[in-house]
Scaffold this active site. Structure first.
Site, PDB file in Angstrom:
ATOM      1  N   HIS A  29       0.848  -1.196   0.000  1.00 13.72           N
ATOM      2  CA  HIS A  29       0.000   0.000   0.000  1.00 13.72           C
ATOM      3  C   HIS A  29       0.885   1.249   0.000  1.00 13.72           C
ATOM      4  O   HIS A  29       0.638   2.196  -0.745  1.00 13.72           O
ATOM      5  CB  HIS A  29      -0.851   0.075   1.280  1.00 13.72           C
ATOM      6  N   LYS A  53     -17.196  -6.507   6.959  1.00 18.11           N
ATOM      7  CA  LYS A  53     -15.972  -7.173   6.498  1.00 18.11           C
ATOM      8  C   LYS A  53     -15.209  -7.810   7.663  1.00 18.11           C
ATOM      9  O   LYS A  53     -14.182  -8.429   7.449  1.00 18.11           O
ATOM     10  CB  LYS A  53     -15.081  -6.173   5.754  1.00 18.11           C
ATOM     11  N   ARG A 102      -1.915  -6.527  -8.562  1.00 22.58           N
ATOM     12  CA  ARG A 102      -0.755  -7.374  -8.272  1.00 22.58           C
ATOM     13  C   ARG A 102      -0.529  -8.418  -9.341  1.00 22.58           C
ATOM     14  O   ARG A 102       0.594  -8.762  -9.675  1.00 22.58           O
ATOM     15  CB  ARG A 102      -0.947  -8.090  -6.931  1.00 22.58           C
ATOM     16  N   SER A 140      -2.863  -7.854   2.791  1.00 25.55           N
ATOM     17  CA  SER A 140      -3.260  -7.708   4.202  1.00 25.55           C
ATOM     18  C   SER A 140      -3.748  -9.047   4.742  1.00 25.55           C
ATOM     19  O   SER A 140      -3.460  -9.436   5.874  1.00 25.55           O
ATOM     20  CB  SER A 140      -4.380  -6.680   4.330  1.00 25.55           C
TER      21      SER A 140
HETATM   22  O1  PNS Z   1      -8.803  -3.140  -0.149  1.00 25.15           O
HETATM   23  P1  PNS Z   1     -10.117  -3.699  -0.591  1.00 25.15           P
HETATM   24  O2  PNS Z   1     -10.833  -4.345   0.552  1.00 25.15           O
HETATM   25  O3  PNS Z   1      -9.942  -4.617  -1.779  1.00 25.15           O
HETATM   26  O4  PNS Z   1     -11.031  -2.444  -1.076  1.00 25.15           O
HETATM   27  C1  PNS Z   1     -12.311  -2.643  -1.607  1.00 25.15           C
HETATM   28  C2  PNS Z   1     -13.062  -1.304  -1.767  1.00 25.15           C
HETATM   29  C3  PNS Z   1     -13.076  -0.524  -0.464  1.00 25.15           C
HETATM   30  C4  PNS Z   1     -12.375  -0.472  -2.819  1.00 25.15           C
HETATM   31  C5  PNS Z   1     -14.494  -1.652  -2.213  1.00 25.15           C
HETATM   32  O5  PNS Z   1     -15.021  -2.627  -1.368  1.00 25.15           O
HETATM   33  C6  PNS Z   1     -15.435  -0.449  -2.222  1.00 25.15           C
HETATM   34  O6  PNS Z   1     -15.297   0.445  -3.024  1.00 25.15           O
HETATM   35  N1  PNS Z   1     -16.408  -0.438  -1.281  1.00 25.15           N
HETATM   36  C7  PNS Z   1     -17.368   0.640  -1.143  1.00 25.15           C
HETATM   37  C8  PNS Z   1     -18.761   0.213  -1.565  1.00 25.15           C
HETATM   38  C9  PNS Z   1     -18.985   0.459  -3.044  1.00 25.15           C
HETATM   39  O7  PNS Z   1     -18.829   1.546  -3.548  1.00 25.15           O
HETATM   40  N2  PNS Z   1     -19.380  -0.624  -3.743  1.00 25.15           N
HETATM   41  C10 PNS Z   1     -19.585  -0.601  -5.156  1.00 25.15           C
HETATM   42  C11 PNS Z   1     -18.289  -0.888  -5.904  1.00 25.15           C
HETATM   43  S1  PNS Z   1     -18.578  -1.083  -7.624  1.00 25.15           S
END
Ligand code: PNS
Length: 203
Positions: A29, A53, A102, A140
């Site tokens: 990150h 989560k 990645r 993570s």
């Molecule tokens: O680090 P992560 O857990 O892979 O991040 C995922 C994240 C936070 C980017 C994704 O879960 C997110 O954007 N969540 C917010 C809810 C949202 O907007 N959902 C629609 C996505 S198309």
């Protein structure tokens, strides 16, 4: 007005968000934050505040760690968000989302999310950045798994995160006995995520 003067006057101020769970922050990150801070005028690190989560660290703890590790950047700030990412983007006037890739396995899920976010908010686009090679296998989720079993996470996460992980999991503030001062592959800053199926949430 001369060309370059006009161009400078017209230059857009680009605000990007780098969203994620950051549970916890990894060196992968940090690498992305470092590169994003150079590319964009402002970079807002958006920490997802979603109890569904079942995170190991509270949003406050995650924010503390990210803030501590990014305090030296003038153009980077940390915020928490819940609900739709596009709504948060509107709130902070961002029109770029930064996501690290990645491996190819990350791509399908990320592409789907990028297209959906663009559909929901057409002024916003996603920029994919390849994770640093050194962190292309770091996530993570894996870091937590290793730490839970008492394994070494040194080199995958900043020292502060390593400390907090062990404190959280073992109730002790010392580094993992398993690490024994040994350094795992890389020690610079950045993130990465594990290979996973396209339909799964990446971690
Ligand atoms: O680090 P992560 O857990 O892979 O991040 C995922 C994240 C936070 C980017 C994704 O879960 C997110 O954007 N969540 C917010 C809810 C949202 O907007 N959902 C629609 C996505 S198309």
């Amino acid at each position: 007005m001369r060309n370059h003067t006009r161009q400078a006057a017209m230059k857009k101020h680009v605000i990007a968000i780098y969203p994620g769970s950051f549970d916890p922050l990894t060196n992968g990150h940090l690498d992305l934050i470092h590169r994003g801070a150079k590319l964009f005028d402002e970079l807002v690190i958006a920490i997802l505040d979603n109890p569904d989560k079942d995170p190991l660290f509270t949003p406050r703890e995650r924010r503390e760690m990210v803030e501590a590790m990014t305090a030296h950047y003038d153009n980077v700030r940390v915020e928490r968000f819940d609900g739709l990412l596009v709504e948060f983007a509107k709130k902070v006037s961002a029109n770029v989302i930064v996501r690290g890739i990645r491996a190819i396995s990350d791509y399908e899920y990320e592409l789907q999310m990028a297209l959906m976010n663009h559909k929901l908010y057409p002024q916003m686009d996603t920029v994919f950045m390849p994770s640093a090679e050194a962190y292309s296998y770091v996530s993570s989720r894996l870091v937590k798994g290793i730490a839970r079993l008492g394994g070494p996470v040194h080199g995958f996460v900043p020292a502060m995160v390593e400390e907090r992980l062990h404190r959280k999991l073992n109730g002790s503030s010392r580094r993992s006995a398993a690490s024994n001062g040994k350094r795992t592959p890389s020690t610079t800053e950045g993130e990465a995520k594990p290979k996973r199926k396209a339909t799964r949430t990446r971690k």
